[in-house]
Design a protein around this motif. Structure first.
Motif, mmCIF file in Angstrom:
data_model
loop_
_atom_site.group_PDB
_atom_site.id
_atom_site.type_symbol
_atom_site.label_atom_id
_atom_site.label_comp_id
_atom_site.label_asym_id
_atom_site.label_seq_id
_atom_site.Cartn_x
_atom_site.Cartn_y
_atom_site.Cartn_z
ATOM 1 N N PRO A 224 3.288 18.467 -6.746
ATOM 2 C CA PRO A 224 2.066 17.660 -6.855
ATOM 3 C C PRO A 224 0.811 18.504 -6.987
ATOM 4 C CG PRO A 224 2.714 17.834 -4.567
ATOM 5 C CD PRO A 224 3.776 18.556 -5.361
ATOM 6 N N SER A 225 -0.215 17.882 -7.553
ATOM 7 C CA SER A 225 -1.522 18.529 -7.632
ATOM 8 C C SER A 225 -2.314 18.345 -6.338
ATOM 9 C CB SER A 225 -2.326 17.934 -8.791
ATOM 10 O OG SER A 225 -2.652 16.568 -8.523
ATOM 11 N N GLY A 226 -1.958 17.317 -5.544
ATOM 12 C CA GLY A 226 -2.729 17.001 -4.353
ATOM 13 C C GLY A 226 -3.845 16.020 -4.616
ATOM 14 N N TYR A 227 -4.119 15.737 -5.892
ATOM 15 C CA TYR A 227 -5.088 14.704 -6.237
ATOM 16 C C TYR A 227 -4.390 13.343 -6.208
ATOM 17 C CZ TYR A 227 -8.025 18.564 -7.850
ATOM 18 O OH TYR A 227 -8.766 19.711 -7.912
ATOM 19 N N TYR A 228 -5.173 12.277 -6.305
ATOM 20 C CA TYR A 228 -4.591 10.932 -6.265
ATOM 21 C C TYR A 228 -4.066 10.590 -7.654
ATOM 22 C CZ TYR A 228 -3.944 6.064 -4.940
ATOM 23 O OH TYR A 228 -3.395 4.835 -4.663
ATOM 24 N N ASP A 229 -2.826 10.988 -7.917
ATOM 25 C CA ASP A 229 -2.212 10.733 -9.216
ATOM 26 C C ASP A 229 -0.752 10.329 -8.995
ATOM 27 O OD1 ASP A 229 -0.646 13.102 -8.816
ATOM 28 O OD2 ASP A 229 -2.276 14.306 -9.611
ATOM 29 N N PRO A 230 -0.060 9.859 -10.048
ATOM 30 C CA PRO A 230 1.316 9.375 -9.869
ATOM 31 C C PRO A 230 2.271 10.421 -9.321
ATOM 32 C CG PRO A 230 0.430 8.601 -11.963
ATOM 33 C CD PRO A 230 -0.575 9.562 -11.407
ATOM 34 N N VAL A 231 2.136 11.684 -9.728
ATOM 35 C CA VAL A 231 3.049 12.729 -9.250
ATOM 36 C C VAL A 231 2.856 12.953 -7.744
ATOM 37 C CG1 VAL A 231 3.711 15.160 -9.443
ATOM 38 C CG2 VAL A 231 3.148 13.848 -11.501
ATOM 39 N N THR A 232 1.605 12.979 -7.300
ATOM 40 C CA THR A 232 1.348 13.167 -5.872
ATOM 41 C C THR A 232 1.863 11.981 -5.067
ATOM 42 O OG1 THR A 232 -0.608 14.523 -6.354
ATOM 43 C CG2 THR A 232 -0.449 13.567 -4.146
ATOM 44 N N ARG A 233 1.640 10.763 -5.566
ATOM 45 C CA ARG A 233 2.152 9.584 -4.863
ATOM 46 C C ARG A 233 3.670 9.619 -4.787
ATOM 47 N NH1 ARG A 233 -1.998 7.063 -7.899
ATOM 48 N NH2 ARG A 233 -0.504 6.205 -9.382
ATOM 49 N N SER A 234 4.323 10.042 -5.872
ATOM 50 C CA SER A 234 5.777 10.150 -5.885
ATOM 51 C C SER A 234 6.256 11.193 -4.878
ATOM 52 C CB SER A 234 6.268 10.519 -7.290
ATOM 53 O OG SER A 234 7.666 10.738 -7.297
ATOM 54 N N PHE A 235 5.539 12.318 -4.798
ATOM 55 C CA PHE A 235 5.891 13.360 -3.835
ATOM 56 C C PHE A 235 5.814 12.827 -2.406
ATOM 57 C CE2 PHE A 235 4.268 16.411 -0.759
ATOM 58 C CZ PHE A 235 5.270 17.368 -0.764
ATOM 59 N N ILE A 236 4.755 12.094 -2.098
ATOM 60 C CA ILE A 236 4.585 11.550 -0.744
ATOM 61 C C ILE A 236 5.764 10.664 -0.369
ATOM 62 C CG2 ILE A 236 3.173 10.010 0.667
ATOM 63 C CD1 ILE A 236 0.730 11.083 -0.868
ATOM 64 N N GLU A 237 6.198 9.817 -1.289
ATOM 65 C CA GLU A 237 7.318 8.913 -1.003
ATOM 66 C C GLU A 237 8.631 9.686 -0.893
ATOM 67 O OE1 GLU A 237 7.279 5.759 -0.159
ATOM 68 O OE2 GLU A 237 5.094 5.913 -0.213
ATOM 69 N N GLN A 238 8.871 10.601 -1.822
ATOM 70 C CA GLN A 238 10.148 11.316 -1.843
ATOM 71 C C GLN A 238 10.285 12.312 -0.691
ATOM 72 O OE1 GLN A 238 11.538 12.854 -5.680
ATOM 73 N NE2 GLN A 238 10.070 11.527 -6.729
ATOM 74 N N SER A 239 9.182 12.786 -0.164
ATOM 75 C CA SER A 239 9.243 13.793 0.905
ATOM 76 C C SER A 239 9.121 13.183 2.295
ATOM 77 C CB SER A 239 8.128 14.833 0.718
ATOM 78 O OG SER A 239 6.849 14.239 0.892
ATOM 79 N N ARG A 240 9.039 11.863 2.386
ATOM 80 C CA ARG A 240 8.783 11.228 3.683
ATOM 81 C C ARG A 240 9.862 11.572 4.712
ATOM 82 N NH1 ARG A 240 5.065 7.646 4.429
ATOM 83 N NH2 ARG A 240 5.053 6.982 2.246
ATOM 84 N N ARG A 241 11.148 11.442 4.305
ATOM 85 C CA ARG A 241 12.239 11.740 5.235
ATOM 86 C C ARG A 241 12.241 13.212 5.630
ATOM 87 N NH1 ARG A 241 17.675 8.446 3.228
ATOM 88 N NH2 ARG A 241 16.832 6.328 3.558
ATOM 89 N N LEU A 242 11.980 14.088 4.671
ATOM 90 C CA LEU A 242 11.950 15.521 4.972
ATOM 91 C C LEU A 242 10.837 15.832 5.964
ATOM 92 C CD1 LEU A 242 12.721 18.496 4.485
ATOM 93 C CD2 LEU A 242 11.196 18.464 2.486
ATOM 94 N N ARG A 243 9.658 15.263 5.744
ATOM 95 C CA ARG A 243 8.539 15.528 6.655
ATOM 96 C C ARG A 243 8.824 14.999 8.052
ATOM 97 N NH1 ARG A 243 4.358 12.649 4.917
ATOM 98 N NH2 ARG A 243 5.324 11.746 3.056
ATOM 99 N N THR A 244 9.505 13.856 8.121
ATOM 100 C CA THR A 244 9.880 13.322 9.431
ATOM 101 C C THR A 244 10.865 14.259 10.127
ATOM 102 O OG1 THR A 244 9.556 11.053 8.657
ATOM 103 C CG2 THR A 244 10.899 11.355 10.627
#
Length: 323
Positions: A224-244
């Motif tokens: 992700p770029s860290g900006y509010y864009d589709p790739v960053t939003r996708s990263f947040i969702e896909q990494s949720r379990r890992l971050r937990t």
């Protein structure tokens, strides 16, 4: 250019600037921060929560990280010197999400937080310049036209002679000099463009460090770029379990859950008079259901069994109250 994914030219020039000012090239991000960050990397690192520190600091990023050509950067600086541009200092402020949220609670708005960091850099430049009067130019912040209302570090008594045009808002600041906030300042003033480029370079290095951390644990994640864009939003969702699993708390999600829990508790409290009978009705229903099923098994109609049991409950309550 210094956009996400296109940092080669900016990196070469940024590293050449640091070499010109300090006589050496930083070998990694930590060395760069020690030279550039107003408070140094150690103070920045000290504020990191234990559970989040690894994502920001565990992976060393060697420089150049984006194939920047330092020799090309040196040549660009040489051309600038021929046109009378001389560098004296380059400073930046890096703030983590936790510290920014703390400042947001204190100052009340994101614009005030940004301006407080600008003010710190202005005061640092004034201190380093001695008695010399400075001409400081900054980009516009959030379309504000009355910056004096938002200053938290510059003394109100020392800020005067406000002048406002469509393009700029300028002041005289005691002990500093002139201070001007301008639209498209990076397109009109070379020092602003250079400062913007160095700032974006530092930001991209921070994202690169985090991206390497997450790619190490889950290579399939997007970068992700860290900006509010589709790739960053996708990263947040896909990494949720890992971050937990890693104990890196999603503060926004926890905050929303806490707000919902408080709102639900407040609603229950307000409706307790109406909900109490419903609660006891459900409780009685759950408790009496096995007895109704037994009566139904004895070939008594279910509705009649329910009526008889309710009548029995009423009689028992009456005996309890009146005897």
């Amino acid at each position: 250019t210094s956009a996400f994914g296109h940092m080669r030219v900016a990196e070469g020039l940024a590293l050449a600037i640091m070499e010109s000012l300090h006589g050496k090239l930083p070998r990694n991000v930590d060395e760069l921060l020690d030279l550039l960050e107003l408070d140094g990397s150690e103070l920045l690192r000290a504020g990191c929560p234990d559970r989040s520190r690894a994502q920001c600091w565990s992976f060393e990023v060697s420089l150049p990280a984006f194939d920047g050509d330092v020799a090309e950067g040196r040549a660009q600086l040489a051309r600038l010197r021929k046109h009378g541009v001389h560098l004296h200092a380059a400073r930046s402020i890096v703030t983590c999400a936790g510290r920014m949220n703390e400042q947001l609670r204190q100052l009340g708005s994101r614009s005030s937080v940004d301006l407080a960091m600008f003010e710190r850099l202005v005061l640092a430049a004034a201190s380093a310049s001695g008695d010399a009067e400075l001409e400081i130019v900054l980009g516009m912040v959030g379309g504000i036209r009355d910056y004096e209302r938002y200053f938290s570090l510059l003394s109100p008594e020392g800020v005067s002679d406000a002048q406002r045009t469509k393009q700029a808002v300028s002041y005289r600041v005691a002990g500093v000099g002139s201070l001007s906030f301008e639209i498209d300042a990076d397109a009109r003033h070379l020092p602003v463009a250079l400062a913007s480029m160095v700032g974006k370079y530092v930001r991209e290095l921070g994202m690169e460090r985090q991206n390497r951390f997450y790619a190490h644990h889950q290579p399939s994640l997007p970068q992700p770029s860290g900006y509010y864009d589709p790739v960053t939003r996708s990263f947040i969702e896909q990494s949720r379990r890992l971050r937990t699993r890693l104990g890196i708390v999603d503060l926004l999600r926890l905050l929303l859950l806490a707000i919902l829990a408080v709102a639900f508790g407040w609603l229950i409290l307000r409706l307790r008079a109406a909900l109490t009978p419903v609660f006891f009705a459900l409780l009685f229903s759950y408790a009496l259901n096995p007895m109704v099923s037994r009566l139904e098994a004895a070939r008594m109609p279910r509705s009649l069994g329910i009526a008889l049991l309710l009548l029995l409950v009423v009689l028992l309550l009456g005996l309890f109250v009146f005897l």
